[in-house]
Write a protein that holds these residues in place. Structure first.
Motif, PDB file in Angstrom:
ATOM      1  N   ARG A 142       0.970  -1.124   0.058  1.00 54.84           N
ATOM      2  CA  ARG A 142       0.026   0.153  -0.017  1.00 54.84           C
ATOM      3  C   ARG A 142       0.758   1.316   0.009  1.00 54.84           C
ATOM      4  NH1 ARG A 142      -5.320  -0.626   2.317  1.00 54.84           N
ATOM      5  NH2 ARG A 142      -5.227   1.315   3.015  1.00 54.84           N
ATOM      6  N   ILE A 143       0.838   2.076  -0.798  1.00 52.84           N
ATOM      7  CA  ILE A 143       1.709   3.374  -0.983  1.00 52.84           C
ATOM      8  C   ILE A 143       0.768   4.377  -0.951  1.00 52.84           C
ATOM      9  CG2 ILE A 143       3.536   2.131  -2.126  1.00 52.84           C
ATOM     10  CD1 ILE A 143       2.766   3.816  -4.556  1.00 52.84           C
ATOM     11  N   PRO A 144       1.102   5.523  -0.419  1.00 52.18           N
ATOM     12  CA  PRO A 144       0.333   6.799  -0.699  1.00 52.18           C
ATOM     13  C   PRO A 144       0.860   7.588  -1.772  1.00 52.18           C
ATOM     14  CG  PRO A 144       2.172   7.061   1.207  1.00 52.18           C
ATOM     15  CD  PRO A 144       2.491   5.732   0.498  1.00 52.18           C
ATOM     16  N   LEU A 145      -0.169   8.210  -2.424  1.00 53.05           N
ATOM     17  CA  LEU A 145       0.076   9.262  -3.563  1.00 53.05           C
ATOM     18  C   LEU A 145      -0.644  10.417  -3.341  1.00 53.05           C
ATOM     19  CD1 LEU A 145       0.670   6.966  -6.874  1.00 53.05           C
ATOM     20  CD2 LEU A 145       2.499   8.238  -5.395  1.00 53.05           C
ATOM     21  N   ASP A 180      -1.481   2.096   6.434  1.00 52.03           N
ATOM     22  CA  ASP A 180      -2.813   2.172   6.266  1.00 52.03           C
ATOM     23  C   ASP A 180      -3.264   3.677   5.771  1.00 52.03           C
ATOM     24  OD1 ASP A 180      -1.965   2.653   9.111  1.00 52.03           O
ATOM     25  OD2 ASP A 180      -4.073   3.426   9.220  1.00 52.03           O
ATOM     26  N   GLY A 181      -2.754   4.634   6.274  1.00 52.19           N
ATOM     27  CA  GLY A 181      -3.206   5.971   5.903  1.00 52.19           C
ATOM     28  C   GLY A 181      -4.282   6.609   6.476  1.00 52.19           C
ATOM     29  N   THR A 182      -4.709   5.869   7.647  1.00 49.66           N
ATOM     30  CA  THR A 182      -5.630   6.450   8.531  1.00 49.66           C
ATOM     31  C   THR A 182      -5.382   6.487   9.900  1.00 49.66           C
ATOM     32  OG1 THR A 182      -6.500   4.122   9.037  1.00 49.66           O
ATOM     33  CG2 THR A 182      -7.156   5.098   6.971  1.00 49.66           C
ATOM     34  N   GLY A 183      -4.230   6.754  10.188  1.00 53.04           N
ATOM     35  CA  GLY A 183      -3.927   6.947  11.764  1.00 53.04           C
ATOM     36  C   GLY A 183      -3.485   5.512  12.649  1.00 53.04           C
ATOM     37  N   MET A 184      -3.487   4.539  11.900  1.00 53.50           N
ATOM     38  CA  MET A 184      -3.295   3.237  12.530  1.00 53.50           C
ATOM     39  C   MET A 184      -1.781   2.779  12.867  1.00 53.50           C
ATOM     40  SD  MET A 184      -5.629  -0.023  11.638  1.00 53.50           S
ATOM     41  CE  MET A 184      -4.051  -1.078  11.720  1.00 53.50           C
ATOM     42  N   CYS A 185      -0.956   2.865  12.110  1.00 45.93           N
ATOM     43  CA  CYS A 185       0.154   2.212  12.055  1.00 45.93           C
ATOM     44  C   CYS A 185       1.375   3.182  12.893  1.00 45.93           C
ATOM     45  CB  CYS A 185       0.720   1.759  10.605  1.00 45.93           C
ATOM     46  SG  CYS A 185       1.226   2.925   9.908  1.00 45.93           S
ATOM     47  N   GLY A 186       0.985   4.289  12.497  1.00 45.30           N
ATOM     48  CA  GLY A 186       2.191   5.341  13.156  1.00 45.30           C
ATOM     49  C   GLY A 186       3.528   5.165  12.590  1.00 45.30           C
ATOM     50  N   GLY A 187       3.592   4.630  11.457  1.00 43.20           N
ATOM     51  CA  GLY A 187       4.935   4.423  10.562  1.00 43.20           C
ATOM     52  C   GLY A 187       5.314   5.885   9.952  1.00 43.20           C
ATOM     53  N   CYS A 188       4.365   6.726   9.984  1.00 44.80           N
ATOM     54  CA  CYS A 188       4.530   7.945   9.167  1.00 44.80           C
ATOM     55  C   CYS A 188       4.818   9.083  10.085  1.00 44.80           C
ATOM     56  CB  CYS A 188       3.210   8.540   8.429  1.00 44.80           C
ATOM     57  SG  CYS A 188       1.764   8.533   9.384  1.00 44.80           S
ATOM     58  N   ARG A 189       5.007   8.620  11.482  1.00 45.05           N
ATOM     59  CA  ARG A 189       5.258   9.990  12.485  1.00 45.05           C
ATOM     60  C   ARG A 189       6.580  10.686  12.222  1.00 45.05           C
ATOM     61  NH1 ARG A 189       6.743   4.939  14.440  1.00 45.05           N
ATOM     62  NH2 ARG A 189       8.465   4.636  15.817  1.00 45.05           N
ATOM     63  N   LEU A 190       6.135  11.738  12.615  1.00 45.85           N
ATOM     64  CA  LEU A 190       7.569  12.855  12.504  1.00 45.85           C
ATOM     65  C   LEU A 190       7.499  13.543  13.530  1.00 45.85           C
ATOM     66  CD1 LEU A 190       6.722  15.408   9.710  1.00 45.85           C
ATOM     67  CD2 LEU A 190       4.893  13.821  10.629  1.00 45.85           C
ATOM     68  N   THR A 191       8.520  14.453  13.858  1.00 50.24           N
ATOM     69  CA  THR A 191       8.318  15.499  15.123  1.00 50.24           C
ATOM     70  C   THR A 191       8.380  16.690  14.532  1.00 50.24           C
ATOM     71  OG1 THR A 191       9.942  13.846  16.052  1.00 50.24           O
ATOM     72  CG2 THR A 191       9.841  16.184  17.089  1.00 50.24           C
ATOM     73  N   VAL A 192       7.199  17.481  14.988  1.00 52.51           N
ATOM     74  CA  VAL A 192       6.821  18.928  14.558  1.00 52.51           C
ATOM     75  C   VAL A 192       6.925  19.681  15.983  1.00 52.51           C
ATOM     76  CG1 VAL A 192       5.179  20.270  13.398  1.00 52.51           C
ATOM     77  CG2 VAL A 192       5.590  17.747  12.630  1.00 52.51           C
ATOM     78  N   GLY A 193       7.485  20.639  15.886  1.00 52.48           N
ATOM     79  CA  GLY A 193       7.696  21.577  17.271  1.00 52.48           C
ATOM     80  C   GLY A 193       7.800  20.690  18.422  1.00 52.48           C
TER      81      GLY A 193
END
Lengths: 280, 483
Positions: A44-47, A217-230
């Motif tokens: 599954r990839i995001p575009l 998943d792209g819906t907040g489930m896996c947390g793989g896309c986490r990043l640090t903001v502020g």
């Protein structure tokens, strides 16, 4: 299944697909993205949604051939169908209330920045598009961009088209010349977005970047896309993909973007073997 | 004369040192002979404590009596009169804290192996009989189910049997929810889940995948499309992190991501399947619930040499099922108990190299009734580590809440419902399962789906809710580290 109704090769490594997805087209807004899967064994990839036509029920994606999934996608043609196509995901860009905007795209990022420029332009903002490419052969969407802005500035790294240099050079000049931007949108490679954010920070110009993190998943489930903001952990899929460029920890994001680099190569090599019948 | 053996008939299993290198199911299940022998241990008690111990009130002594007489088909129909997923529940229900805990045989010796018998009956039926699909006359009313986990599937099944026109909307590309993405193949083979879902389709239930409700369609739009009632069973998909330094290093996963890559995306088949996963030689799984056990045992199967469970309380407090803890220990998982992580340590390239921990001791009981872990000053130590999986719990996904005005939720995200009807603050909208309780069990979610189906039937028949949620708002459960 989501049929491909039109395919356009924009340059040797960038392809545009118009996909029939009426429900998504009805809701899509600039800045949002879809997740797709080409086949049963696929990832599954995001575009990012590059364009949409609500009446025709079409969602357009523009992607660069960087790995197995985008390679497979590029081999698909009009009449073929994408197995899974999910969206519109993420928070739409907040574009209201800006008067003077620089929209900056680097490489494929121009395709993602284009709908934002178009929306701002339609909303009456004075829009400068600054688009950078490695060389002339890779320039995409020139006519579309020209129609969606007041001033278009093109750069190429090697000087083979228009002007030699980087998007940061143009932005710097425009700021110095008193462009008076109240918003900068930068979409492209992480390093480019970092440089742009560093450039605008001392001027206090609000700078939005679009984070294309690794997701499942792209819906907040896996947390793989986490990043640090502020200093806080955010999920690109549900809190973004747009973030304040002055607050994003780009170094961390760049490290995280490398997690599966070896696997991507392995997957790609195997795919090429299948296509050519040769051992890698 | 009942079988007076103090022990359950053992269930054949794969050898620990073999199974910890494959993803095939751990337990093979009873043969008909074993099942019949075990079923004679049931005393056929008149007061049936086991039935009261079951969240969906399976008629346990009745089905066991049929097994004893070899009438497996009738045993199946007795179970499925109240439980629509017996093959699943027989495998993943925490029987030891439900039906089997109150079994009279457990007073002296082991309880009757209710779970194993349920599984046997379900598997036997799946293999030997075609599903009996009984449906009431068409009601010509549309119901939407959001989410296809255990709560949504149960609600859909009950309503379809009552004659409603049911459509399930699922965000992922396959239905099943946590049964597909969360619980590993070696504990719950996915063909079983798929077979149950196929049966649901045969009942006339439509399943629309790739539909993220709240994004592609709102609840209001579903109502406009003619869905007169909606059930929200969206689960608890939002992963919690520890909020300690280094948690965003490469090689740190949420248990959700780790298990989804493996179970749903089949990362254990990479590169034949495209989704990769990174499992190093030394893996730490933080947490002590079933999810933590699943992650640890999966890591071992993916080739990790040393896999640790890092849990801040002691063995007694482990929230995982006893059986899962035993299985994990047999498979060579190392338990670092009374240990809490304080920092994930990484190298210059941003990869995990170690987990810095502190020893804990147990103090007075806290609000959960478990003794509260307290840090032992100066006891920090470092475990070299390549991969860290954070399995400390999940909370409800906020997508529906964010896009549904007037839907009342708890501060931590759980949807507020009336406990008797599962009705939310929005008319015609019901909710149940982990979306309401926070992370809990498959069977509790199924119970909620059942209750909601009854209430939806009453609502669509009479036009009113039996009880309004404003009168009797109720908090069900809390965030626990369990399925």
């Amino acid at each position: 299944m989501y049929p491909i109704v039109h395919k356009q090769i924009l340059n040797p490594t960038v392809v545009r697909l118009d996909v029939s997805a009426p429900l998504i087209a009805r809701k899509a807004r600039p800045g949002q993205f879809i997740m797709l899967r080409t086949d049963e064994e696929g990832e599954r990839i995001p575009l990012t949604i590059a364009d949409y036509d609500r009446e025709k029920g079409i969602v357009s994606i523009i992607f660069q051939l960087v790995g197995k999934t985008t390679q497979t996608l590029s081999e698909m043609n009009e009449g073929d169908s994408i197995l899974d196509f999910v969206g519109p995901l993420g928070v739409a860009s907040h574009l209201e209330g800006y008067k003077r905007v620089a929209v900056i795209g680097g490489g494929l990022g121009t395709a993602i920045a284009y709908p934002q420029a178009k929306a701002l332009h339609q909303m009456g903002a004075v829009v400068d598009i600054i688009a950078g490419f490695r060389n002339k052969d890779l320039v995409i969407l020139e006519d579309e961009m020209r129609a969606a802005c007041t001033n278009l500035y093109l750069t190429t790294d090697d000087g083979s088209y228009v002007r030699k240099g980087f998007v940061t050079d143009v932005l710097n000049e425009q700021i110095d010349a008193g462009a008076g931007y109240d918003l900068v949108i930068a979409i492209g490679p992480l390093i480019m977005m970092k440089m742009i954010a560093n450039l605008t920070r001392p001027y206090g110009i609000h700078t939005i970047v679009s984070m294309n993190s690794i997701m499942v998943d792209g819906t907040g489930m896996c947390g793989g896309c986490r990043l640090t903001v502020g200093g806080e952990t955010k999920f690109a899929c549900v809190d973004g993909p747009d973030f304040d460029g002055h607050l994003v920890d780009f170094d961390e994001a760049m490290r995280r973007s490398q997690i599966y680099k070896n696997n991507e190569k392995e997957s790609m090599d195997k795919h090429i073997c299948r296509l050519t019948g040769k051992e890698s | 004369m009942p079988n007076l053996s103090l022990k359950k008939v053992p269930i054949p299993e794969q050898e620990p040192q073999i199974r910890n290198r494959n993803f095939a199911e751990v337990a093979f299940g009873y043969t008909p002979e074993m099942a019949m022998e075990e079923s004679t241990r049931c005393l056929q008690c008149k007061h049936k404590p086991c039935v009261a111990g079951c969240p969906v009130r399976v008629r346990i002594p009745e089905f066991i009596e049929k097994v004893a007489s070899g009438d497996f088909e009738e045993a199946y129909h007795i179970i499925t009169s109240t439980n629509f997923l017996p093959a699943v529940c027989g495998r993943v229900c925490p029987q030891e804290t439900q039906c089997e805990q109150v079994c009279v045989r457990a007073i002296k010796g082991e309880s009757v192996a209710i779970g194993r018998l349920e599984r046997f009956v379900a598997d036997w039926y799946m293999e030997n009989r075609k599903p009996r699909l009984e449906k009431a006359a068409d009601r010509n009313k549309k119901v939407a189910i959001v989410g296809s986990g255990p709560a949504g599937l149960t609600c859909a099944s009950d309503l379809a049997k009552l004659g409603y026109d049911v459509t399930i909307f699922e965000a992922f590309h396959v239905p099943g929810g946590v049964l597909m993405y969360g619980i590993p193949e070696f504990r719950l083979p996915k063909v079983i889940v798929q077979e149950e879902i196929d049966n649901l389709r045969k009942l006339g239930v439509k399943i629309e995948t790739n539909m993220v409700i709240g994004k592609i369609l709102t609840l209001d739009e579903l109502h406009e499309m003619g869905y007169e009632a909606i059930f929200i069973g969206t689960g608890a998909g939002l992963p919690s992190f520890m909020k300690i330094p280094g948690e965003n290093l490469n090689g740190v996963y949420s248990s959700n991501e780790f298990l989804t890559r493996i179970n749903l995306m089949k990362a254990y088949k990479f590169p034949d399947w495209d989704t990769p996963i990174k499992v190093g030689k030394r893996v730490a799984v933080v947490g002590g619930g079933n999810v933590a056990m699943d992650a640890a045992r999966s890591a071992k199967r993916l080739g990790a040499e040393e896999v640790y469970i890092v849990y801040r309380r002691s063995e007694t407090e482990l929230p995982a099922r006893l059986e899962e803890v035993h299985h994990a220990m047999e498979e060579g998982i190392i338990f670092k108990l009374l240990t809490a992580p304080v920092e994930v340590v990484g190298n210059e390239q941003g990869w995990v190299t170690a987990l810095r921990c502190i020893e804990m001791e147990l103090g007075e009981p806290d609000s959960s009734g478990r003794r509260r872990p307290i840090e032992k000053k100066g006891s920090e130590f470092t475990l070299p580590m390549d991969t860290v999986v954070v399995a400390i719990g999940t909370s409800p996904n906020p997508l529906i809440k964010m896009t549904t005005p007037g839907l009342v939720t708890q501060k931590w995200g759980g949807i507020v419902v009336d406990e008797h009807t599962m009705a939310t603050s929005r008319p015609g909208v019901y909710a149940g399962g982990d979306a309401v309780t926070g992370a809990a069990t498959v069977i509790l979610a199924m119970g909620a789906g059942k209750t909601a189906a009854e209430a939806i039937d009453a609502y669509l028949t009479t036009g009113v809710n039996p009880v309004s949620p404003e009168d009797e708002a109720c908090v069900l459960g809390s965030n626990k580290e369990e399925y």
